[in-house]
Scaffold this motif. Structure first.
Motif, PDB file in Angstrom:
ATOM      1  N   ALA A  79       1.443   1.438   8.045  1.00 30.47           N
ATOM      2  CA  ALA A  79       1.576   1.072   9.460  1.00 30.47           C
ATOM      3  C   ALA A  79       1.598  -0.442   9.590  1.00 30.47           C
ATOM      4  O   ALA A  79       0.546  -1.076   9.713  1.00 30.47           O
ATOM      5  N   PRO A  80       2.777  -1.057   9.557  1.00 31.78           N
ATOM      6  CA  PRO A  80       2.871  -2.520   9.560  1.00 31.78           C
ATOM      7  C   PRO A  80       2.489  -3.188  10.874  1.00 31.78           C
ATOM      8  O   PRO A  80       2.176  -4.369  10.889  1.00 31.78           O
ATOM      9  N   THR A  81       2.516  -2.464  11.990  1.00 30.80           N
ATOM     10  CA  THR A  81       2.163  -3.064  13.285  1.00 30.80           C
ATOM     11  C   THR A  81       0.808  -2.544  13.748  1.00 30.80           C
ATOM     12  O   THR A  81       0.348  -1.476  13.305  1.00 30.80           O
ATOM     13  N   LEU A  82       0.181  -3.274  14.666  1.00 34.93           N
ATOM     14  CA  LEU A  82      -1.114  -2.853  15.182  1.00 34.93           C
ATOM     15  C   LEU A  82      -1.012  -1.538  15.933  1.00 34.93           C
ATOM     16  O   LEU A  82      -1.890  -0.684  15.837  1.00 34.93           O
ATOM     17  N   ASP A  83       0.040  -1.375  16.705  1.00 31.00           N
ATOM     18  CA  ASP A  83       0.216  -0.115  17.432  1.00 31.00           C
ATOM     19  C   ASP A  83       0.265   1.059  16.474  1.00 31.00           C
ATOM     20  O   ASP A  83      -0.389   2.087  16.687  1.00 31.00           O
ATOM     21  N   ALA A  84       1.040   0.907  15.393  1.00 30.48           N
ATOM     22  CA  ALA A  84       1.150   1.986  14.420  1.00 30.48           C
ATOM     23  C   ALA A  84      -0.164   2.202  13.686  1.00 30.48           C
ATOM     24  O   ALA A  84      -0.553   3.338  13.411  1.00 30.48           O
ATOM     25  N   ALA A  85      -0.877   1.106  13.383  1.00 30.56           N
ATOM     26  CA  ALA A  85      -2.156   1.218  12.678  1.00 30.56           C
ATOM     27  C   ALA A  85      -3.170   1.994  13.505  1.00 30.56           C
ATOM     28  O   ALA A  85      -3.874   2.870  12.993  1.00 30.56           O
ATOM     29  N   VAL A  86      -3.247   1.666  14.799  1.00 31.65           N
ATOM     30  CA  VAL A  86      -4.200   2.355  15.668  1.00 31.65           C
ATOM     31  C   VAL A  86      -3.824   3.827  15.808  1.00 31.65           C
ATOM     32  O   VAL A  86      -4.686   4.711  15.811  1.00 31.65           O
ATOM     33  N   ASP A  87      -2.529   4.111  15.905  1.00 30.51           N
ATOM     34  CA  ASP A  87      -2.077   5.497  16.036  1.00 30.51           C
ATOM     35  C   ASP A  87      -2.447   6.327  14.816  1.00 30.51           C
ATOM     36  O   ASP A  87      -2.791   7.503  14.931  1.00 30.51           O
ATOM     37  N   ARG A  88      -2.369   5.713  13.644  1.00 28.56           N
ATOM     38  CA  ARG A  88      -2.589   6.473  12.415  1.00 28.56           C
ATOM     39  C   ARG A  88      -4.022   6.399  11.890  1.00 28.56           C
ATOM     40  O   ARG A  88      -4.409   7.170  11.006  1.00 28.56           O
ATOM     41  N   LEU A  89      -4.779   5.451  12.425  1.00 28.42           N
ATOM     42  CA  LEU A  89      -6.095   5.198  11.850  1.00 28.42           C
ATOM     43  C   LEU A  89      -7.155   6.167  12.365  1.00 28.42           C
ATOM     44  O   LEU A  89      -7.282   6.400  13.536  1.00 28.42           O
ATOM     45  N   HIS A  90      -7.929   6.702  11.480  1.00 29.15           N
ATOM     46  CA  HIS A  90      -9.072   7.536  11.842  1.00 29.15           C
ATOM     47  C   HIS A  90     -10.240   7.084  10.957  1.00 29.15           C
ATOM     48  O   HIS A  90     -10.191   7.253   9.741  1.00 29.15           O
ATOM     49  N   LEU A  91     -11.252   6.496  11.582  1.00 31.24           N
ATOM     50  CA  LEU A  91     -12.419   6.035  10.807  1.00 31.24           C
ATOM     51  C   LEU A  91     -13.340   7.227  10.535  1.00 31.24           C
ATOM     52  O   LEU A  91     -14.353   7.417  11.187  1.00 31.24           O
ATOM     53  N   ARG A  92     -12.938   8.027   9.562  1.00 33.76           N
ATOM     54  CA  ARG A  92     -13.755   9.175   9.216  1.00 33.76           C
ATOM     55  C   ARG A  92     -14.366   8.944   7.831  1.00 33.76           C
ATOM     56  O   ARG A  92     -13.883   8.149   7.057  1.00 33.76           O
ATOM     57  N   GLY A  93     -15.398   9.653   7.570  1.00 32.82           N
ATOM     58  CA  GLY A  93     -16.083   9.458   6.284  1.00 32.82           C
ATOM     59  C   GLY A  93     -16.737   8.105   6.226  1.00 32.82           C
ATOM     60  O   GLY A  93     -16.860   7.510   5.164  1.00 32.82           O
ATOM     61  N   ALA A  94     -17.188   7.558   7.392  1.00 31.05           N
ATOM     62  CA  ALA A  94     -17.774   6.224   7.406  1.00 31.05           C
ATOM     63  C   ALA A  94     -19.122   6.197   6.719  1.00 31.05           C
ATOM     64  O   ALA A  94     -19.600   5.137   6.346  1.00 31.05           O
ATOM     65  N   LEU A  95     -19.756   7.336   6.572  1.00 32.03           N
ATOM     66  CA  LEU A  95     -21.048   7.391   5.905  1.00 32.03           C
ATOM     67  C   LEU A  95     -20.947   8.249   4.651  1.00 32.03           C
ATOM     68  O   LEU A  95     -20.206   9.237   4.628  1.00 32.03           O
ATOM     69  N   SER A  96     -21.644   7.850   3.642  1.00 32.90           N
ATOM     70  CA  SER A  96     -21.643   8.641   2.407  1.00 32.90           C
ATOM     71  C   SER A  96     -23.051   9.120   2.106  1.00 32.90           C
ATOM     72  O   SER A  96     -24.002   8.372   2.240  1.00 32.90           O
ATOM     73  N   GLU A  97     -23.175  10.384   1.782  1.00 31.31           N
ATOM     74  CA  GLU A  97     -24.490  10.912   1.418  1.00 31.31           C
ATOM     75  C   GLU A  97     -24.862  10.416   0.022  1.00 31.31           C
ATOM     76  O   GLU A  97     -24.060  10.467  -0.890  1.00 31.31           O
ATOM     77  N   GLN A  98     -26.026   9.901  -0.089  1.00 31.44           N
ATOM     78  CA  GLN A  98     -26.489   9.398  -1.384  1.00 31.44           C
ATOM     79  C   GLN A  98     -27.714  10.200  -1.800  1.00 31.44           C
ATOM     80  O   GLN A  98     -28.575  10.471  -0.992  1.00 31.44           O
TER      81      GLN A  98
END
Length: 396
Positions: free
Chosen positions: A377-396
């Motif tokens: 996603a070279p543009t910010l619009d495309a990045a936001v459309d495709r971006l999903h901040l999932r898996g932000a935490l990892s179980e340790q």
């Protein structure tokens, strides 16, 4: 109301809190926007082509900042790629309503929007944190977590620069708070208009450094901007409230007190800047002892290390966010508030214990995600459309 003191043709609509001028709406808009433009240009805050994230909360400051930055970017050709970046702290009845305002701003200004949340990044919402911590120190958790949340969202978007709506009143309040707490280290940094720790860190700046809060409210009111005006429900006992009340009393007696306090804070930082200057280079002199609008102090760049747990920049082995999160996971929220080492000894806690519960995603993984987003996603619009901040935490 008398005639406007600037154009002398229209009838004045207001008396500027900052200067005392009687001024019409159109002259006020121009003066307000021009002063911010001069601050931006005078401090070389931006470079053409930068991706700039506007920290958007839906409140008056960030809403006016988004409106003015988009206006100035179009008018003066800054060449910036702007995006709204919001943090959902998880405060029922407050943040959910303000985020609805941000989403309307997204449509009104035609800017992409990314929202990151405490629940995804840390596994805790502010409602859950307050239930464990109470109302006394909850702002400490929120401030530390919000700063890192903004940085992480910005990294994934490939943003170069974060701008926030901190105004002159906010900065003056922070100076007062640091004086009252005797916190000289923070006092040296709090008036800086631009901060960057190391060459690779994302820049942060405050274009509203010299802008009075009352004038921001007037601008939003006369422009009929859409913003959320309710105060945070958990900030009722915040220490800042006492500094704010004192500052408002000073402003009523002497409106210039706000900028005078900021200037005093800059004077504390000056000896540090001089000590850091190369031999033969003076940190001041001549008529430059007095700070002028558009020529603000910058924080010295520090080569910060990295947190050994999450990889976020930190001057300590473990960053403040990780310490606070560990305290929450252990049921000892005071672990990150008071003397951490003493509490560890008291409760026989190993610093590198294996059962810390949920941890913050390591910055290496965030950077890898950023690279994948940039490739697809070279543009910010495309990045936001495709971006999903999932898996932000990892179980340790």
């Amino acid at each position: 109301m008398p005639q406007c003191q600037r154009c002398t043709t229209a009838r004045a609509a207001l008396r500027r809190p900052k200067t005392g001028e009687h001024i019409c709406k159109e002259c006020f808009y121009l003066a307000f926007e021009t002063e911010i433009h001069e601050t931006i240009v005078g401090n070389a805050l931006f470079r053409a082509g930068e991706r700039v994230a506007i920290g958007a909360s839906g409140g008056k400051d960030s809403t006016v900042l988004a409106h003015v930055l988009k206006t100035l970017n179009d008018r003066h050709g800054y060449g910036l790629d702007l995006v709204l970046l919001s943090v959902d702290e998880g405060i029922t009845g407050y943040r959910d309503d303000s985020l609805a305002t941000v989403k309307r701003n997204k449509e009104q200004y035609g800017l992409p929007l990314l929202v990151v949340s405490y629940a995804e990044l840390y596994g805790w919402s502010m409602d859950e944190i307050v239930a464990q911590v109470g109302l006394k120190n909850n702002c400490t958790f929120c401030g530390v977590f919000r700063r890192q949340a903004l940085d992480r969202g910005a990294v994934v978007l490939g943003v170069d620069h974060i701008v926030t709506g901190h105004n002159a009143d906010d900065i003056a309040e922070t100076v007062l708070m640091n004086v009252l707490r005797g916190d000289f280290a923070r006092l040296q940094r709090c008036t800086a208009i631009l901060n960057q720790s190391g060459d690779e860190a994302i820049k942060r700046s405050k274009p509203f450094k010299y802008t009075y809060e009352k004038e921001i409210v007037m601008y939003a009111y006369f422009k009929k901007l859409d913003y959320f005006s309710t105060e945070c429900t958990y900030a009722t006992q915040a220490y800042r409230g006492y500094a704010r009340t004192y500052l408002k009393d000073l402003e009523a007696l002497r409106p210039s007190a706000i900028l005078d306090i900021i200037s005093s804070g800059e004077a504390f930082a000056a000896p540090v800047e001089e000590a850091a200057a190369p031999r033969g280079v003076s940190g001041g002199g001549g008529g430059e002892g007095k700070r002028k609008q558009g020529k603000a102090a910058r924080a010295p760049q520090n080569d910060a290390g990295e947190c050994e747990r999450c990889g976020y920049m930190s001057s300590q082995r473990v960053c403040k966010a990780c310490v606070l999160l560990e305290g929450l996971n252990r049921g000892l929220p005071q672990l990150g508030i008071g003397k951490t080492d003493a509490l560890r000894r008291k409760h026989h806690l190993a610093e590198d214990a294996g059962a810390l519960g949920r941890r913050i995603q390591h910055m290496d993984a965030v950077r890898s995600e950023a690279a994948a987003v940039a490739a697809s996603a070279p543009t910010l619009d495309a990045a936001v459309d495709r971006l999903h901040l999932r898996g932000a935490l990892s179980e340790q």
